[in-house]
Write a protein that holds these residues in place. Structure first.
Motif, mmCIF file in Angstrom:
data_model
loop_
_atom_site.group_PDB
_atom_site.id
_atom_site.type_symbol
_atom_site.label_atom_id
_atom_site.label_comp_id
_atom_site.label_asym_id
_atom_site.label_seq_id
_atom_site.Cartn_x
_atom_site.Cartn_y
_atom_site.Cartn_z
ATOM 1 N N VAL A 120 28.598 -28.618 29.884
ATOM 2 C CA VAL A 120 28.089 -29.333 31.058
ATOM 3 C C VAL A 120 26.598 -29.079 31.265
ATOM 4 O O VAL A 120 25.834 -30.004 31.545
ATOM 5 N N PHE A 121 26.164 -27.831 31.099
ATOM 6 C CA PHE A 121 24.772 -27.480 31.382
ATOM 7 C C PHE A 121 23.909 -27.389 30.119
ATOM 8 O O PHE A 121 22.768 -26.933 30.194
ATOM 9 N N GLU A 122 24.464 -27.789 28.984
ATOM 10 C CA GLU A 122 23.744 -27.841 27.699
ATOM 11 C C GLU A 122 23.080 -26.510 27.379
ATOM 12 O O GLU A 122 21.875 -26.424 27.167
ATOM 13 N N LEU A 123 23.881 -25.461 27.334
ATOM 14 C CA LEU A 123 23.383 -24.114 27.065
ATOM 15 C C LEU A 123 23.614 -23.752 25.599
ATOM 16 O O LEU A 123 24.338 -22.805 25.280
ATOM 17 N N LYS A 124 23.003 -24.498 24.691
ATOM 18 C CA LYS A 124 23.147 -24.236 23.262
ATOM 19 C C LYS A 124 22.148 -23.168 22.832
ATOM 20 O O LYS A 124 21.020 -23.138 23.287
ATOM 21 N N GLY A 125 22.578 -22.288 21.955
ATOM 22 C CA GLY A 125 21.682 -21.319 21.357
ATOM 23 C C GLY A 125 21.602 -19.993 22.082
ATOM 24 O O GLY A 125 20.864 -19.115 21.656
ATOM 25 N N THR A 126 22.347 -19.810 23.152
ATOM 26 C CA THR A 126 22.311 -18.545 23.883
ATOM 27 C C THR A 126 23.742 -18.135 24.233
ATOM 28 O O THR A 126 24.582 -18.988 24.516
ATOM 29 N N PRO A 127 24.025 -16.844 24.202
ATOM 30 C CA PRO A 127 25.366 -16.420 24.622
ATOM 31 C C PRO A 127 25.525 -16.615 26.128
ATOM 32 O O PRO A 127 24.556 -16.544 26.881
ATOM 33 N N LEU A 128 26.728 -16.879 26.540
ATOM 34 C CA LEU A 128 27.018 -17.113 27.955
ATOM 35 C C LEU A 128 28.139 -16.165 28.351
ATOM 36 O O LEU A 128 29.155 -16.078 27.661
#
Length: 166
Positions: A120-128
């Motif tokens: 939803v928030f386009e958080l590609k490339g970082t761990p969440l």
């Protein structure tokens, strides 16, 4: 290297680096310098995702939409209730979900929420990271004793309500 060997190596990378499913994979040739062009935009996007500030109402709406699509499984007597979510930190993003009975939420549902937030928030490339917090009950362990009148009424109510025949 022929196409078959390249495909075998890609599958092997996918298998061994499955824990990095949030990161974009770039294939680079050190000998020829191929594939370097797309690397810096991916690094910039990962940095932007790591430093993203997500407002609480948007996080809560995304969480409630995810819960509407798939309820958390029951863990004991009742189902865990997810109330609201807010961002607890950046770099890497930390999302804190508040609710009740959250100690019964399985790891698979936590991954489902992580993937939903990432999409939803386009958080590609970082761990969440998703963390669950429950409030404590201020009345837990503070049972007030019954007065004599209340004890007498409770006793007579129990006598009245017990089985009559058998």
């Amino acid at each position: 290297m022929d196409d078959y060997q390249r495909e075998v190596i890609k599958r092997e990378f996918d298998r061994k680096l499955s824990f990095l499913n949030f990161a974009n994979l770039h294939y680079i040739s050190a000998l020829y310098g191929n594939g370097v062009k797309g690397l810096m935009p991916s690094v910039d996007a990962a940095y932007a995702a790591a430093m993203a500030h997500i407002p609480t109402p948007k996080l809560t709406r995304a969480m409630l939409a995810a819960v509407d699509r798939q309820q958390p499984p029951r863990g004991g007597v009742s189902r865990p209730k997810l109330r609201y979510a807010h961002q607890g930190g950046e770099n890497p993003p930390l999302i804190i979900v508040h609710g009740s009975m959250l100690e019964h939420v399985p790891q698979s549902y936590r991954r489902y929420l992580e993937n939903t937030f990432r999409e939803v928030f386009e958080l590609k490339g970082t761990p969440l990271r998703v963390e669950f917090r429950t409030g404590h009950n201020p009345y837990a362990g503070k049972k007030t004793p019954l007065t004599e009148e209340e004890a007498r009424r409770a006793h007579s109510r129990r006598r009245r309500n017990r089985k009559k025949y058998g």
